[in-house]
Motif scaffolding. Structure first.
Motif, PDB file in Angstrom:
ATOM      1  N   LEU A 168     -27.578  25.894  -3.600  1.00  0.00           N
ATOM      2  CA  LEU A 168     -26.399  25.277  -4.192  1.00  0.00           C
ATOM      3  C   LEU A 168     -25.372  24.962  -3.118  1.00  0.00           C
ATOM      4  N   ARG A 192     -20.507  24.249  -5.909  1.00  0.00           N
ATOM      5  CA  ARG A 192     -21.308  24.555  -7.105  1.00  0.00           C
ATOM      6  C   ARG A 192     -21.552  26.054  -7.208  1.00  0.00           C
ATOM      7  N   ILE A 209     -29.344  26.768 -11.372  1.00  0.00           N
ATOM      8  CA  ILE A 209     -28.272  25.773 -11.349  1.00  0.00           C
ATOM      9  C   ILE A 209     -27.074  26.245 -12.175  1.00  0.00           C
TER      10      ILE A 209
END
Length: 62
Positions: A4, A8, A41
């Motif tokens: 990431l 993020r 994510i």
């Protein structure tokens, strides 16, 4: 493993989810949960629904 970006990673962190849950709970009478999703994510999310079978409750904000 998914790598990431630093932004993020910060937005997807437990600390960010915790702060968001606190802020949202101050604006409503709704019970909120911070759950661990297992998704790299979006490892944590804030929801008003109890965790699904594939999620783990980390925090409950009442």
């Amino acid at each position: 493993m998914t790598r990431l970006s630093s932004l993020r990673a910060r937005l997807a962190s437990f600390d960010h989810a915790y702060l968001l849950a606190i802020r949202l709970s101050e604006r409503s009478d709704q019970e909120l949960f911070v759950v661990r999703t297992g998704n790299p994510i979006q490892p944590y999310r804030v929801t008003a629904r109890p965790p699904a079978n594939d999620e783990q409750m980390v925090l409950r904000v009442a």
